[in-house]
Design a protein around this motif. Sequence first.
Motif, PDB file in Angstrom:
ATOM      1  N   VAL A 610       0.872  -1.180   0.000  1.00  6.24           N
ATOM      2  CA  VAL A 610       0.000   0.000   0.000  1.00  6.24           C
ATOM      3  C   VAL A 610       0.905   1.224   0.000  1.00  6.24           C
ATOM      4  CG1 VAL A 610      -1.813   1.258   1.196  1.00  6.24           C
ATOM      5  CG2 VAL A 610      -1.765  -1.253   1.282  1.00  6.24           C
ATOM      6  N   PHE A 611       0.889   1.978  -1.104  1.00  2.00           N
ATOM      7  CA  PHE A 611       1.756   3.144  -1.260  1.00  2.00           C
ATOM      8  C   PHE A 611       1.021   4.393  -0.785  1.00  2.00           C
ATOM      9  CE2 PHE A 611       3.469   0.067  -4.222  1.00  2.00           C
ATOM     10  CZ  PHE A 611       4.833   0.196  -4.029  1.00  2.00           C
ATOM     11  N   CYS A 612       1.603   5.079   0.201  1.00  2.00           N
ATOM     12  CA  CYS A 612       0.979   6.238   0.833  1.00  2.00           C
ATOM     13  C   CYS A 612       1.682   7.528   0.415  1.00  2.00           C
ATOM     14  CB  CYS A 612       1.034   6.097   2.350  1.00  2.00           C
ATOM     15  SG  CYS A 612       0.250   4.586   2.959  1.00  2.00           S
ATOM     16  N   PRO A 613       0.946   8.647   0.383  1.00  2.00           N
ATOM     17  CA  PRO A 613       1.539   9.901  -0.113  1.00  2.00           C
ATOM     18  C   PRO A 613       2.570  10.519   0.826  1.00  2.00           C
ATOM     19  CG  PRO A 613      -0.726  10.257   0.598  1.00  2.00           C
ATOM     20  CD  PRO A 613      -0.499   8.788   0.623  1.00  2.00           C
ATOM     21  N   SER A 614       2.626  10.100   2.081  1.00  2.00           N
ATOM     22  CA  SER A 614       3.603  10.645   3.019  1.00  2.00           C
ATOM     23  C   SER A 614       3.752   9.699   4.198  1.00  2.00           C
ATOM     24  CB  SER A 614       3.181  12.031   3.518  1.00  2.00           C
ATOM     25  OG  SER A 614       2.037  11.925   4.350  1.00  2.00           O
ATOM     26  N   TYR A 617       0.765  10.255   6.576  1.00  2.00           N
ATOM     27  CA  TYR A 617      -0.444   9.573   6.114  1.00  2.00           C
ATOM     28  C   TYR A 617      -0.331   8.078   6.363  1.00  2.00           C
ATOM     29  CZ  TYR A 617      -4.534   8.698   3.162  1.00  2.00           C
ATOM     30  OH  TYR A 617      -5.779   8.327   2.708  1.00  2.00           O
ATOM     31  N   LEU A 618       0.843   7.538   6.133  1.00  2.00           N
ATOM     32  CA  LEU A 618       1.085   6.114   6.365  1.00  2.00           C
ATOM     33  C   LEU A 618       0.752   5.741   7.807  1.00  2.00           C
ATOM     34  CD1 LEU A 618       4.212   4.100   5.231  1.00  2.00           C
ATOM     35  CD2 LEU A 618       3.482   4.001   7.599  1.00  2.00           C
ATOM     36  N   GLN A 637       6.880   0.772   6.577  1.00  2.00           N
ATOM     37  CA  GLN A 637       8.214   1.316   6.298  1.00  2.00           C
ATOM     38  C   GLN A 637       8.572   2.318   7.394  1.00  2.00           C
ATOM     39  OE1 GLN A 637       8.529   3.182   2.439  1.00  2.00           O
ATOM     40  NE2 GLN A 637      10.325   4.370   3.031  1.00  2.00           N
ATOM     41  N   THR A 638       9.837   2.349   7.780  1.00  2.00           N
ATOM     42  CA  THR A 638      10.304   3.323   8.756  1.00  2.00           C
ATOM     43  C   THR A 638      11.281   4.283   8.100  1.00  2.00           C
ATOM     44  OG1 THR A 638      12.078   1.833   9.466  1.00  2.00           O
ATOM     45  CG2 THR A 638      10.000   1.739  10.686  1.00  2.00           C
ATOM     46  N   SER A 639      11.432   5.458   8.688  1.00  2.36           N
ATOM     47  CA  SER A 639      12.356   6.455   8.142  1.00  2.36           C
ATOM     48  C   SER A 639      13.792   5.957   8.264  1.00  2.36           C
ATOM     49  CB  SER A 639      12.197   7.783   8.887  1.00  2.36           C
ATOM     50  OG  SER A 639      10.892   8.288   8.733  1.00  2.36           O
ATOM     51  N   GLY A 640      14.591   6.190   7.228  1.00  3.41           N
ATOM     52  CA  GLY A 640      16.000   5.840   7.265  1.00  3.41           C
ATOM     53  C   GLY A 640      16.257   4.355   7.384  1.00  3.41           C
ATOM     54  N   MET A 641      15.446   3.543   6.737  1.00  2.50           N
ATOM     55  CA  MET A 641      15.571   2.094   6.823  1.00  2.50           C
ATOM     56  C   MET A 641      16.936   1.640   6.293  1.00  2.50           C
ATOM     57  SD  MET A 641      12.315  -0.160   5.608  1.00  2.50           S
ATOM     58  CE  MET A 641      11.621  -1.425   6.655  1.00  2.50           C
ATOM     59  N   THR A 660       0.476  -7.269   4.684  1.00  5.30           N
ATOM     60  CA  THR A 660       0.122  -5.988   4.071  1.00  5.30           C
ATOM     61  C   THR A 660       1.128  -4.958   4.559  1.00  5.30           C
ATOM     62  OG1 THR A 660      -2.226  -6.541   3.955  1.00  5.30           O
ATOM     63  CG2 THR A 660      -1.632  -4.204   3.853  1.00  5.30           C
ATOM     64  N   ALA A 661       1.893  -4.424   3.631  1.00  3.61           N
ATOM     65  CA  ALA A 661       2.958  -3.485   3.984  1.00  3.61           C
ATOM     66  C   ALA A 661       2.608  -2.092   3.491  1.00  3.61           C
ATOM     67  CB  ALA A 661       4.284  -3.932   3.377  1.00  3.61           C
ATOM     68  N   LEU A 662       2.678  -1.129   4.416  1.00  2.79           N
ATOM     69  CA  LEU A 662       2.442   0.268   4.074  1.00  2.79           C
ATOM     70  C   LEU A 662       3.793   0.939   3.846  1.00  2.79           C
ATOM     71  CD1 LEU A 662      -0.218  -0.663   5.499  1.00  2.79           C
ATOM     72  CD2 LEU A 662      -0.482   1.715   6.251  1.00  2.79           C
ATOM     73  N   VAL A 663       3.970   1.523   2.657  1.00  2.00           N
ATOM     74  CA  VAL A 663       5.235   2.161   2.296  1.00  2.00           C
ATOM     75  C   VAL A 663       4.948   3.528   1.680  1.00  2.00           C
ATOM     76  CG1 VAL A 663       6.389  -0.063   1.942  1.00  2.00           C
ATOM     77  CG2 VAL A 663       5.255   1.076   0.011  1.00  2.00           C
ATOM     78  N   VAL A 664       5.995   4.323   1.514  1.00  7.15           N
ATOM     79  CA  VAL A 664       5.839   5.685   1.006  1.00  7.15           C
ATOM     80  C   VAL A 664       5.963   5.700  -0.513  1.00  7.15           C
ATOM     81  CG1 VAL A 664       6.767   8.032   1.037  1.00  7.15           C
ATOM     82  CG2 VAL A 664       6.692   6.693   3.149  1.00  7.15           C
ATOM     83  N   LEU A 665       5.004   6.315  -1.170  1.00  8.63           N
ATOM     84  CA  LEU A 665       5.031   6.472  -2.620  1.00  8.63           C
ATOM     85  C   LEU A 665       6.224   7.330  -3.024  1.00  8.63           C
ATOM     86  CD1 LEU A 665       3.600   6.035  -5.341  1.00  8.63           C
ATOM     87  CD2 LEU A 665       2.225   8.072  -4.848  1.00  8.63           C
ATOM     88  N   GLY A 666       7.030   6.821  -3.948  1.00  7.30           N
ATOM     89  CA  GLY A 666       8.236   7.533  -4.355  1.00  7.30           C
ATOM     90  C   GLY A 666       9.440   7.206  -3.504  1.00  7.30           C
TER      91      GLY A 666
END
Length: 769
Positions: A610-614, A617-618, A637-641, A660-666
């Motif tokens: 699931v690609f989130c806009p930020s 939002y994630l 997803q976490t920052s600076g993985m 189900t993995a939530l990640v950042v779009l882009g």
Amino acid sequence: MTPVAFQTSVRELVAFVHRTGGLAGTGAFRASDRALEGGRAHRRVQGRRTGDYEAEVPVEWKAIRGSVDLTLAGRIDGLRASHSPPVVEEIKSVDRFWDCAADSLHLAQLKIYAAILAIQRDWSEVELHLTYLDLETDGETVLPLRLTRAELEEFFENTLGVWFDWLELEARWISLRNTSLEKLEFPFEGFRGGQRELARRVYRAIRDRRNLFAEAPTGLGKTIATLFPAAKALPLLGEGKIFFLTAKTPGRIAAADALGYLRRAGARLRSLTLTAQNRICFTEDPIGCDPRVCPYAIGYHDRIRPALRELLEKETLDREAVEAVARKHTICPFELSLDASSWCDIVIGDFNHAFDPSARLQRHFAEGGGRHIILVDEAHNLVDRSRDMHSATISPKNLEVRPGAVRARGAVKVRRALERARALLIEALGMPSSTLLPARDYHDGSVFLEIPKDLLAACREAARSLEGLLASLKPGTDLTGWIEPWFALNNWLRAAEAFDDTCRFLIRPQQQSATVYCADPSSRLRADLKTLRSAVFFSATLSPMDYFRDLLGGDTGDDSAVFDSPFAPDQMRLRILAADITYKNRAASLDAVAIAVAEHVQSVPGNHLVFCPSMAYLNDLSAKLQALLPEEVLMTQTSGMPDAERSAFLDSFQPASRRTALVVLGGIFSEGIDLPGDRLVGVTVIGSGLPRLSLERDILQAHFEEKKGFGFDYAYRFPGMQRVLQAAGRLIRTETDKGSALLVDQRFLEPRHQNFFPSWWRISQTIKP
């Protein structure tokens, strides 16, 4: 066998045969504008010469020996042919640390020039003038040397003897390689749809010395479809090489795998995979290696040839092979790989090896000649990467000398120069806000059309002062405190010296930073392309083609092609949730989005992205889904993985799992990952991918609105849809994959957004929240 043609510059010949000692040489620390200043110094000296003096005299010498047909070429700085004896001059620039002795390489280069002219013009004796110009005093020192033709010829022949020995081995390799390539067939049973045509277009582009921009969808097999024809074209290139350039590690791995298929099909190819200097360096110093004391740098040129000969016995020169030989011979692995690149057929590397002025492989691209070809994988990434390459930021903190810096002669002068540059930078940060762009709440700085001249001059002076101080310190001295401002200044000056109407000067008072921002690097890329025989840009998302061809330095006469996908519409169920995902309404639509995502995950059991806009939002969506999907395994997803965590994240997607993995779009999971078959059955993309509103993006919008009339498209819409297509493209990777995609944003119903959809996509359902 037919002799193989080689073209060698006198400088290259001399460096290979006569260079000795370590990597530090006399130029361990040089300001970013030193090369430009050296060129100006040459012209000043030449301008002082009068009478029969000839400047920039081209020379060429040809010979066929054994399997080698050699053309040796160069350009003499100055010549007085009518003097008795004739005078040949070589001009070099030096600083105050010059020891007043002739550099052996400079003298060798001068001797080669004199020898060629003595042979061709039947001179019995030549007066050699090795002229050094002090850049600080503008004073000249001429070191004269008179040699007979016999002495010059002996030196010339001894030098050529070493070079011909190496070229003879290379000629035999090229003959063996070319013979294998004549028989080479495509390494698979058949071509996929569009693959044969892509290969044909690539070969024709190389043959005809043209550039090609190709949009080839996921699943077509772009890597092998470009490397196969490029390898087949190697006999056309002479000494030219193939450079396969990509932005990310998976692309380099794919290229190495493709070469493995070609070798198993019978190709004899010598390939090198370049590894970043900070990754392959043997030193453990976090600041980096000091070549003046590093055991792998000291005496490097005294040990390089036997190491190089051993390494070139292999055909696959990967990191492991390079490191093994480097350790055995106690030489720098990074420099060994660079030297080896001159003897390889194919080099796998990063974008910056061809386009970044601070990391460009000067030995291959600086002087041009139109010999090499580049294959640019995932070329859509080069647009933003090239802006970063030609931009730089500096802050007053960067110009501070950290406590504990070693005491050094001239330190007072250096501190004074740094303080002046720092003061002028702070003054610039206090300039009144400009009106170049309409003010926006999210603007965190001001934009100007030029850099303050006094700031630029002060930074140059500070860099030059630091250069002198660092060069004066004894090898092994701890450089901490002095080296940081030197790196910061030279990085910033590299961008500042190239400032033109495609650049803007940004100040951010709150962040205390000043940026040289290159909004449109296309002219720089275009200049880079002119040094090549051919360039092939390819990606699954290279639309609109005119947009990419323009920003990547192409011309209207370049070839372009869009290839159909091998995938069928029934492989992917595509639905659109017509929710309002604009920033101001995201919170209001979050519940409806969460319900739709939960339904999507439950309707297609298996692994979902699931690609989130930020990131914000994630986190909000994750909290909603935990309540709606209590039985599902949710990952975020976490920052600076770090790389290891990223790999573990992807490895958890197995055919039998249900995650189900939530990640950042882009972000890092939007492209360059491959989860075929049942490892991924569903993808949700939330939002149209628009980049975050920012000062830089508004600069792009204003610039391209003026230049092209499509400012918002160039700055926001086109980059946004690239993100969407890349993210959705994670779902169907092979012709047997099946899956379900959910696009969440009412803007996906608009024709201007659907025009980006691949031709095989079919919308099966539109959902209203």
